[in-house]
Scaffold this motif. Structure first.
Motif, short mmCIF file in Angstrom:
data_model
loop_
_atom_site.label_atom_id
_atom_site.label_comp_id
_atom_site.label_asym_id
_atom_site.label_seq_id
_atom_site.Cartn_x
_atom_site.Cartn_y
_atom_site.Cartn_z
N LEU A 138 3.40 4.66 -11.98
CA LEU A 138 4.43 4.36 -10.98
C LEU A 138 5.81 4.18 -11.61
O LEU A 138 6.82 4.55 -11.03
N ALA A 139 5.84 3.62 -12.82
CA ALA A 139 7.13 3.37 -13.49
C ALA A 139 7.67 4.62 -14.18
O ALA A 139 8.86 4.68 -14.48
N ALA A 140 6.81 5.60 -14.43
CA ALA A 140 7.22 6.78 -15.21
C ALA A 140 8.27 7.61 -14.47
O ALA A 140 8.36 7.58 -13.24
N GLU A 173 10.96 -5.57 -6.91
CA GLU A 173 12.11 -5.60 -7.82
C GLU A 173 12.84 -4.26 -7.86
O GLU A 173 13.94 -4.18 -8.42
N GLY A 174 12.25 -3.21 -7.31
CA GLY A 174 12.87 -1.89 -7.35
C GLY A 174 12.56 -1.11 -8.62
O GLY A 174 13.21 -0.10 -8.92
N LEU A 175 11.54 -1.55 -9.37
CA LEU A 175 11.21 -0.90 -10.63
C LEU A 175 10.68 0.52 -10.44
O LEU A 175 10.76 1.34 -11.35
N PHE A 176 10.15 0.82 -9.26
CA PHE A 176 9.58 2.14 -9.02
C PHE A 176 10.49 3.03 -8.18
O PHE A 176 10.04 4.09 -7.72
N VAL A 215 4.48 -2.77 -20.38
CA VAL A 215 4.55 -1.31 -20.50
C VAL A 215 5.45 -0.74 -19.41
O VAL A 215 6.29 0.14 -19.67
N ALA A 216 5.29 -1.22 -18.18
CA ALA A 216 6.13 -0.72 -17.08
C ALA A 216 7.60 -0.98 -17.35
O ALA A 216 8.46 -0.11 -17.16
N ARG A 217 7.92 -2.19 -17.84
CA ARG A 217 9.33 -2.50 -18.10
C ARG A 217 9.86 -1.71 -19.30
O ARG A 217 11.03 -1.34 -19.33
N ALA A 218 9.00 -1.46 -20.28
CA ALA A 218 9.44 -0.67 -21.44
C ALA A 218 9.73 0.78 -21.05
O ALA A 218 10.66 1.40 -21.57
N ILE A 219 8.96 1.31 -20.12
CA ILE A 219 9.21 2.68 -19.64
C ILE A 219 10.57 2.77 -18.97
O ILE A 219 11.35 3.69 -19.21
#
Length: 460
Positions: free
Chosen positions: A251-253, A128-131, A225-229
């Motif tokens: 990874l999301a941070a 999805e490109g979240l990272f 948590v990843a999406r909230a970051i």
């Protein structure tokens, strides 16, 4: 399983080495790699790098060895009491005749299923490109307030607060308490991140927690948590577990820290280092200012030396004019003398050949008068021109202007002040008078309206 007999007759006697080697061979051939679950006990890390421990349950135990080349691949530091799963080769340690397992791989109990779930979520969010690196937000260079999202009972909170108070006493610390372990912890962490961003009290958020097993840290592998970051309006630094621990939240941070203490060190620069940088830059500024002031002072001294003697060029002109006057007078005298000599030579002939020489005498007298007037006229014109030049230089002489009550004001940068808006209150000013100079400081600046003279009030 069928074991071949080791002796075919009572007379066949085996030594211990042969027996143990035969049993070890039977175990090695008879058992494939097995997966065994148990609790670690009697753990020893030898100087050679090998690990020796027992694997036990409530009713039995077995000795295990894990050689250095294999244990280097383990992603955590096992401790006594840890529940683990091993993949091992069944064998016999021939030297002591002890049954043992040679461990090929080791992981926390249940980690296989959780790790596979971790890998699946990681792959889906990465697709999805979240990272993506392009989504990472920069941290504030000097945050005035830092938010800490963690449990009030977590040791990580004490470590972070202690580190920030020591390194960055200038930063205000805001704690957002939330459970970091157990059922529903992931959803509550996500909700707290959103609440902290909505309150806009901090400039950057720290999401931290101490070390633990994969199950203990599983809240930080929660998709929410990843999406909230990524949805948070503030940059988020994640410091979870030990250096070897890695979660979806890392990874999301916007920035991942190896430990909670490392997160605190990354989020705010040390006050002592900042002070050293400021002092070094102040020294460079002072040195640069001193050099500019010295250059301006030298330039001003040279200009003053030129201004204090504006008549010096006139003195050269006066000397040249005097010399030309002398040369002109001498030339006129010589021409008159030559005229007298010619006249004296011709008078006898004129007296004999002509009855009257009066017209010639009158013409000669007129010529002589013109010759005498000519140098005087040039001298008068030259003197008149010299006076005009003197008057012009007098009008341009700054000291003459200063003598009428005016002053020459220069600012801190050494430049002449012509506009009050170029001077700030408290600026040091240098005031040059017709006789002497003053050191003053601006009390306030009163900029003049358009087409109005600038007035400036200074006090000594």
């Amino acid at each position: 399983m069928t074991l071949e007999p080791l002796a075919t007759a009572a007379s066949d006697v085996l030594d211990v080495t042969t027996l143990n080697r035969a049993v070890a061979g039977l175990l090695g051939r008879g058992f494939p790699l097995v997966r065994v679950r148990g609790e670690i006990g009697n753990l020893t890390r030898a100087a050679s790098g090998h690990w020796y421990f027992t694997l036990k349950d409530d009713a039995a135990q077995v000795r295990c060895v894990m050689f250095r080349g294999r244990n280097a691949l383990v992603g955590f530091a096992p401790r006594e009491g840890d529940e683990v799963e091993v993949r091992a080769q069944v064998g016999l340690y021939e030297a002591r005749g002890e049954f043992q397992l040679t461990v090929e791989a080791l992981q926390r109990a249940g980690q296989g299923r959780l790790f596979e779930e971790f890998l699946r979520l990681k792959a889906r969010l990465a697709a999805e490109g979240l990272f993506d690196i392009a989504l990472k937000r920069p941290l504030p260079a000097l945050p005035r307030s830092v938010g800490i999202v963690t449990s009030l009972q977590a040791a990580a909170l004490r470590d972070v607060v202690t580190t920030l108070q020591r390194r960055a006493p200038y930063a205000r610390l805001i704690v957002y308490p939330v459970p970091v372990q157990g059922a529903g912890a992931g959803a509550r962490i996500a909700a707290m991140l959103a609440a902290a961003a909505a309150r806009s009290e901090a400039e950057v958020l720290l999401l931290v927690r101490g070390g633990g097993s994969l199950e203990d840290l599983w809240a930080f592998n929660d998709e929410a948590v990843a999406r909230a970051i990524r949805a948070c309006a503030l940059p988020v630094v994640v410091g979870v577990g030990h250096e070897s621990d890695f979660t979806i939240a890392d990874l999301a941070a916007d920035l991942r820290a190896a430990t909670p203490t490392a997160a605190a060190e990354l989020v705010a620069p040390e006050a002592g280092a900042l002070s050293a940088v400021v002092q070094e830059r102040l020294q460079r500024l002072r040195r640069g200012t001193d050099r500019r002031l010295q250059a301006a002072q030298q330039h001003m001294d040279y200009a003053l030396r030129v201004l204090t003697s504006p008549r010096a060029p006139l003195r050269g002109l006066e000397a040249r004019l005097s010399q030309l006057s002398l040369r002109l007078a001498a030339a006129a005298r010589q021409r008159v003398a030559r005229g007298h000599a010619v006249l004296g030579a011709r008078l006898p002939g004129l007296a004999r050949g002509r009855p009257s020489v009066r017209p010639a005498m009158q013409a000669l007298a007129q010529c002589e008068a013109r010759l005498q007037r000519q140098p005087r006229g040039r001298l008068d014109r030259a003197q008149a021109q010299l006076q005009r030049l003197q008057q012009a230089l007098h009008h341009l002489d700054p000291l003459a202007v200063l003598g009428r009550g005016y002053a020459l004001v220069t600012g801190p940068d050494g430049r002449t002040v012509t506009d009050a808006s170029a001077v700030n209150a408290g600026d040091a000013l240098d005031v040059q008078l017709a006789r002497g100079r003053l050191r003053a400081r601006a009390e306030r600046s009163e900029p003049a309206p358009a087409a109005s003279p600038v007035r400036r009030r200074v006090e000594r």
